[in-house]
Design an enzyme around this catalytic site. Structure first.
Site, PDB file in Angstrom:
ATOM      1  N   HIS A   1       1.271  -1.198  -0.482  1.00 30.31           N
ATOM      2  CA  HIS A   1       0.603  -0.046   0.025  1.00 30.31           C
ATOM      3  C   HIS A   1       0.673   1.415   0.041  1.00 30.31           C
ATOM      4  O   HIS A   1       2.583   1.085  -0.109  1.00 30.31           O
ATOM      5  CB  HIS A   1      -0.660   0.394   1.638  1.00 30.31           C
ATOM      6  N   GLU A   2       0.565   2.691   0.092  1.00 34.44           N
ATOM      7  CA  GLU A   2       0.997   3.578  -0.473  1.00 34.44           C
ATOM      8  C   GLU A   2       2.353   3.845   1.047  1.00 34.44           C
ATOM      9  O   GLU A   2       2.663   4.588   1.069  1.00 34.44           O
ATOM     10  CB  GLU A   2      -0.122   5.143   0.312  1.00 34.44           C
TER      11      GLU A   2
ATOM     12  N   HIS B   1       3.999   1.640   2.716  1.00 32.27           N
ATOM     13  CA  HIS B   1       5.245   0.753   1.709  1.00 32.27           C
ATOM     14  C   HIS B   1       5.715   1.446   0.626  1.00 32.27           C
ATOM     15  O   HIS B   1       7.152   1.780   1.033  1.00 32.27           O
ATOM     16  CB  HIS B   1       4.852  -0.968   1.062  1.00 32.27           C
TER      17      HIS B   1
ATOM     18  N   GLN C   1       7.183 -15.172  12.766  1.00 32.79           N
ATOM     19  CA  GLN C   1       6.930 -13.537  13.282  1.00 32.79           C
ATOM     20  C   GLN C   1       5.372 -13.450  13.521  1.00 32.79           C
ATOM     21  O   GLN C   1       4.899 -12.748  14.462  1.00 32.79           O
ATOM     22  CB  GLN C   1       7.250 -12.130  13.018  1.00 32.79           C
TER      23      GLN C   1
ATOM     24  N   GLY D   1       8.702   1.678   8.967  1.00 36.30           N
ATOM     25  CA  GLY D   1       8.423   2.347   9.027  1.00 36.30           C
ATOM     26  C   GLY D   1       7.777   3.029  11.113  1.00 36.30           C
ATOM     27  O   GLY D   1       7.842   2.011  11.298  1.00 36.30           O
TER      28      GLY D   1
ATOM     29  N   GLN E   1       9.034  -2.380  16.586  1.00 38.37           N
ATOM     30  CA  GLN E   1      10.230  -3.688  15.418  1.00 38.37           C
ATOM     31  C   GLN E   1      11.695  -1.624  15.669  1.00 38.37           C
ATOM     32  O   GLN E   1      11.896  -2.699  14.722  1.00 38.37           O
ATOM     33  CB  GLN E   1       9.068  -2.924  14.578  1.00 38.37           C
TER      34      GLN E   1
ATOM     35  N   SER F   1      -2.432  -0.287   6.520  1.00 35.91           N
ATOM     36  CA  SER F   1      -1.856  -1.705   7.079  1.00 35.91           C
ATOM     37  C   SER F   1      -2.605  -2.423   6.219  1.00 35.91           C
ATOM     38  O   SER F   1      -3.339  -2.166   5.489  1.00 35.91           O
ATOM     39  CB  SER F   1      -2.225  -1.300   7.893  1.00 35.91           C
TER      40      SER F   1
HETATM   41  P1  AMP Z   1       4.614  -5.029   6.265  1.00 38.00           P
HETATM   42  O1  AMP Z   1       4.875  -5.601   5.207  1.00 38.00           O
HETATM   43  O2  AMP Z   1       3.473  -4.989   6.915  1.00 38.00           O
HETATM   44  O3  AMP Z   1       5.739  -6.021   7.268  1.00 38.00           O
HETATM   45  O4  AMP Z   1       5.556  -3.770   6.385  1.00 38.00           O
HETATM   46  C1  AMP Z   1       6.714  -3.611   6.183  1.00 38.00           C
HETATM   47  C2  AMP Z   1       7.044  -2.147   6.105  1.00 38.00           C
HETATM   48  O5  AMP Z   1       6.209  -1.133   5.928  1.00 38.00           O
HETATM   49  C3  AMP Z   1       7.404  -1.979   7.541  1.00 38.00           C
HETATM   50  O6  AMP Z   1       8.554  -1.849   7.737  1.00 38.00           O
HETATM   51  C4  AMP Z   1       6.589  -1.147   8.005  1.00 38.00           C
HETATM   52  O7  AMP Z   1       6.490  -0.146   9.316  1.00 38.00           O
HETATM   53  C5  AMP Z   1       6.220  -0.450   6.663  1.00 38.00           C
HETATM   54  N1  AMP Z   1       4.825   0.389   7.172  1.00 38.00           N
HETATM   55  C6  AMP Z   1       3.382  -0.456   7.491  1.00 38.00           C
HETATM   56  N2  AMP Z   1       2.268   0.394   6.912  1.00 38.00           N
HETATM   57  C7  AMP Z   1       3.052   1.021   6.800  1.00 38.00           C
HETATM   58  C8  AMP Z   1       2.802   2.730   7.087  1.00 38.00           C
HETATM   59  N3  AMP Z   1       0.920   3.160   7.058  1.00 38.00           N
HETATM   60  N4  AMP Z   1       3.325   3.614   6.621  1.00 38.00           N
HETATM   61  C9  AMP Z   1       4.732   3.813   6.504  1.00 38.00           C
HETATM   62  N5  AMP Z   1       5.771   2.564   6.992  1.00 38.00           N
HETATM   63  C10 AMP Z   1       3.933   1.597   7.001  1.00 38.00           C
END
Ligand code: AMP
Length: 284
Positions: free
Chosen positions: A34-35, A37, A61, A147, A153, A185
């Site tokens: 999503h935006e 990422h 995890q 993020g 994390q 998310s």
């Molecule tokens: P994930 O795929 O949920 O494991 O997230 C991968 C990376 O993207 C992690 O570093 C997250 O913190 C970051 N991330 C996920 N959602 C967001 C968001 N809404 N804004 C900024 N970074 C994000």
């Protein structure tokens, strides 16, 4: 853009890039992009010669099998988005590439993992720290992008990077939100329309607490209560925790004397557990 599935090939390619003196930017993800990422990818694109994005739904995890089973996956859509963002390589390994049969080596970061998500999701950070270590060891990036949404994390990754001696700089990217304020998310797609709309109450609670802090409120329990009351006003929400803690140690606070302070929230909306946070800082 090339999609790489093998850990060995990813490793030899990264070695070749380093020999060519290319700076490597790495964005680890679990896909269903999503935006949020894409903001990380964008940052990496601006800072680095080569951008590598990993897409790996990391089983270690997940402390809840059904959460892992229903986690959204769509490599085709992800790959076309990443091509648009001029990513050079996607690393999308199968589970056995990262965890060969019989794998029993784990990385465990003590201290900062003993609270918040570490309590609610036992084993979660052991899985995060292990996969980040394997990925960092394979790619050896110059910069890795994470993020702010996953604040705890970040602390875990910063600590393991320092203590295991990785020469990777951790770049923190602000949380990207939907128009309603809900933090983006991958799990938001699992919410009903009504839940998705109502879930913005989390951000509203955080904003109210931030405003109270700006207006001089320094009692941590009162700030916590502001967030709680707001979220509890929404019948679809079920709070897991609201915590006002030192942003670096995650120690709970009674009275705020020093910043930065983190207000972290986890709450369920129907079957989906969401997290969000805000940082209080007088200098901001
Ligand atoms: P994930 O795929 O949920 O494991 O997230 C991968 C990376 O993207 C992690 O570093 C997250 O913190 C970051 N991330 C996920 N959602 C967001 C968001 N809404 N804004 C900024 N970074 C994000």
């Amino acid at each position: 853009m090339e999609i790489i599935n093998r850990r060995q090939r990813m490793g030899s390619l990264a070695r070749k890039l380093r020999r060519e003196n290319k700076t490597i930017g790495f964005v680890p993800t679990m896909g269903a992009l999503h935006e949020g990422h894409l903001r990380l990818v964008n940052e990496a694109r601006q800072m680095c010669d080569v951008v590598i994005v990993s897409i790996f739904v990391n089983p270690t995890q997940f402390n809840d099998q059904s959460d892992l089973d229903k986690y959204p996956r769509d490599l085709t859509a992800d790959a076309s988005l990443l091509a648009e963002y001029q990513v050079d390589y996607i690393f999308a390994p199968a589970v056995e590439e990262i965890y060969p049969p019989g794998a029993s080596t784990f990385v465990y970061v003590e201290g900062v993992t003993d609270t918040l998500e570490g309590i609610s999701r036992p084993g979660h950070f052991r899985g995060v720290a292990t996969v980040v270590t394997i990925l960092f060891n394979t790619i050896r990036p110059d910069f890795a992008f994470f993020g702010q949404k996953d604040a705890q994390q970040i602390l875990v990754v910063q600590k393991l990077t320092r203590e295991l001696g990785f020469e990777t700089e951790i770049v923190v990217v602000p949380t990207v939100r939907e128009e309603s304020g809900l933090a983006m998310s991958s799990r938001n797609t699992l919410l009903s329309n009504e839940e998705r709309e109502k879930a913005s109450i989390i951000y509203q609670g955080l904003k109210e607490a931030k405003l109270a802090f700006r207006n001089g409120e320094r009692n941590a329990l009162d700030l916590e209560q502001i967030v709680r009351s707001k979220i509890e006003s929404e019948p679809l929400a079920l709070i897991d925790y609201v915590a006002v803690v030192d942003a670096e140690t995650l120690e709970p606070l009674n009275y705020i004397e020093e910043e930065p302070v983190l207000i972290a929230v986890a709450a369920r909306f129907g079957p989906v557990r969401l997290i969000d946070n805000t940082v209080l800082n007088r200098k901001q």
